[in-house]
Enzyme design. Structure first.
Site, PDB file in Angstrom:
ATOM      1  N   THR A 202     -23.634  23.243 -17.785  1.00  0.00           N
ATOM      2  CA  THR A 202     -23.966  23.883 -16.520  1.00  0.00           C
ATOM      3  C   THR A 202     -23.219  23.101 -15.639  1.00  0.00           C
ATOM      4  OG1 THR A 202     -25.729  22.422 -16.159  1.00  0.00           O
ATOM      5  CG2 THR A 202     -26.205  24.302 -17.184  1.00  0.00           C
TER       6      THR A 202
ATOM      7  N   ASP B  71     -36.739  24.184  -0.659  1.00  0.00           N
ATOM      8  CA  ASP B  71     -36.352  22.909  -0.858  1.00  0.00           C
ATOM      9  C   ASP B  71     -37.601  22.331  -1.653  1.00  0.00           C
ATOM     10  OD1 ASP B  71     -36.207  20.025  -0.857  1.00  0.00           O
ATOM     11  OD2 ASP B  71     -35.394  20.034   1.052  1.00  0.00           O
TER      12      ASP B  71
ATOM     13  N   ASN C 122     -37.793  23.859 -12.525  1.00  0.00           N
ATOM     14  CA  ASN C 122     -36.445  24.006 -12.843  1.00  0.00           C
ATOM     15  C   ASN C 122     -35.554  23.031 -11.931  1.00  0.00           C
ATOM     16  OD1 ASN C 122     -33.923  24.608 -14.695  1.00  0.00           O
ATOM     17  ND2 ASN C 122     -33.685  25.469 -12.589  1.00  0.00           N
TER      18      ASN C 122
ATOM     19  N   LYS D  23     -37.085  12.135 -15.378  1.00  0.00           N
ATOM     20  CA  LYS D  23     -37.394  12.783 -16.089  1.00  0.00           C
ATOM     21  C   LYS D  23     -38.542  12.334 -17.246  1.00  0.00           C
ATOM     22  CE  LYS D  23     -34.632  15.882 -14.954  1.00  0.00           C
ATOM     23  NZ  LYS D  23     -35.145  17.225 -14.424  1.00  0.00           N
TER      24      LYS D  23
ATOM     25  N   ILE E  42     -26.008  20.355 -21.876  1.00  0.00           N
ATOM     26  CA  ILE E  42     -25.841  21.902 -21.626  1.00  0.00           C
ATOM     27  C   ILE E  42     -24.854  22.177 -20.686  1.00  0.00           C
ATOM     28  CG2 ILE E  42     -27.135  23.984 -20.911  1.00  0.00           C
ATOM     29  CD1 ILE E  42     -28.437  22.400 -23.344  1.00  0.00           C
TER      30      ILE E  42
ATOM     31  N   TYR F 146     -32.083   9.104 -13.027  1.00  0.00           N
ATOM     32  CA  TYR F 146     -32.260  10.387 -13.743  1.00  0.00           C
ATOM     33  C   TYR F 146     -33.366   9.983 -14.744  1.00  0.00           C
ATOM     34  CZ  TYR F 146     -31.334  14.668 -16.101  1.00  0.00           C
ATOM     35  OH  TYR F 146     -31.449  15.967 -16.608  1.00  0.00           O
TER      36      TYR F 146
ATOM     37  N   GLY G 197     -26.845  27.777 -13.445  1.00  0.00           N
ATOM     38  CA  GLY G 197     -27.193  27.046 -14.657  1.00  0.00           C
ATOM     39  C   GLY G 197     -28.477  27.603 -15.458  1.00  0.00           C
TER      40      GLY G 197
END
Length: 251
Positions: free
Chosen positions: A191, A60, A87, A158, A189, A154, A17
């Site tokens: 990915t 990790d 990332n 973020k 995106i 999620y 990705g």
């Protein structure tokens, strides 16, 4: 071809990705890239695609010991660290509302998406300072600006990355560390992770129609933004939010 020539850059989650596209572009522009991922086959494939200017480390990002080991190894082998791209991340099950998500799922999301970024900055900043300064890019998301009822943890993770990036940026600037820190906010995106929240053609088309520019983003679209922030072209940019989303956040 030399926008980051001579720089040593660590890219986490580079086995696929956005991470893979970023690692390849940075290497094409002259950087030595340390590719890390928990996905060993994917990471090794990225290095193979790049060629001689990259190497792989299994990593990790939620484990503090891994960060210590990898940063120490970079300083010992490459002699410096000039850029860090935090990332690595996960999206989790979809849909996942705050009423249906388990505490275990919530904690796993934050351990990778937030604690991984925290640890990257904690151990990356001293290495960048020792190397004369540099740039950190933290991958956040368009979700940091919007409510995400189908991706509860999620979105929260973020949002935390967005805020924490500013904290690191201002702290480093005030202390004269010569370390910049910025966040990048991708929209939808295509990915492996992005396609995981588009379960069928109907959902994909419905989502595409919400993008003002009319098409989905590609990993390379994000990689070019990261390249700019890692490069010295962005020497006066810190604490900023680079949104790359085809116009969705402007609606």
């Amino acid at each position: 071809m030399n926008r980051v020539a001579g720089k040593v850059v660590l890219v986490t989650g580079a086995g696929s990705g956005i991470g893979r596209a970023t690692a390849k572009l940075l290497a094409d522009e002259g950087a030595t890239v340390i590719v890390t991922d928990i996905n060993r086959p994917g990471g090794l494939e990225t290095v193979q695609q790049i060629g001689g200017k990259a190497r792989f480390e299994e990593h990790d990002t939620a484990r503090e010991a891994d960060w210590k080991r990898i940063i120490d190894d970079i300083l010992a082998r490459e002699g410096a660290l000039h850029g860090l791209v935090n990332n690595a991340g996960i999206a989790g099950p979809f849909p996942a509302t705050f009423e249906t998500e388990t505490l275990e799922q919530w904690r796993r999301m934050l351990s990778i998406n937030v604690e991984g970024v925290f640890l990257g900055c904690k151990y990356g900043v001293p290495a960048l300072r020792q190397s004369g300064g540099g740039s950190i890019v933290n991958l956040s998301s368009l979700a940091a600006f919007l409510g995400t009822p189908d991706l509860s943890a999620y979105g929260a993770s973020k949002g935390a990355v967005r805020q924490f990036t500013k904290t690191v940026a201002i702290d480093c600037a005030r202390k004269g560390y010569k370390v910049r820190c910025n966040s990048v906010h991708p929209g939808v995106i295509l990915t492996p992770m992005g396609e995981g929240i588009l379960p069928n053609d109907k959902a994909r088309e419905r989502t595409r129609q919400r993008i003002p520019i009319g098409v989905f983003g590609a990993p390379e679209d994000i990689a070019y933004g990261i390249l700019y922030l890692i490069s010295d072209e962005a020497r006066f940019v810190t604490g900023a939010e680079l949104v790359i989303d085809g116009g969705m956040n402007a609606i």
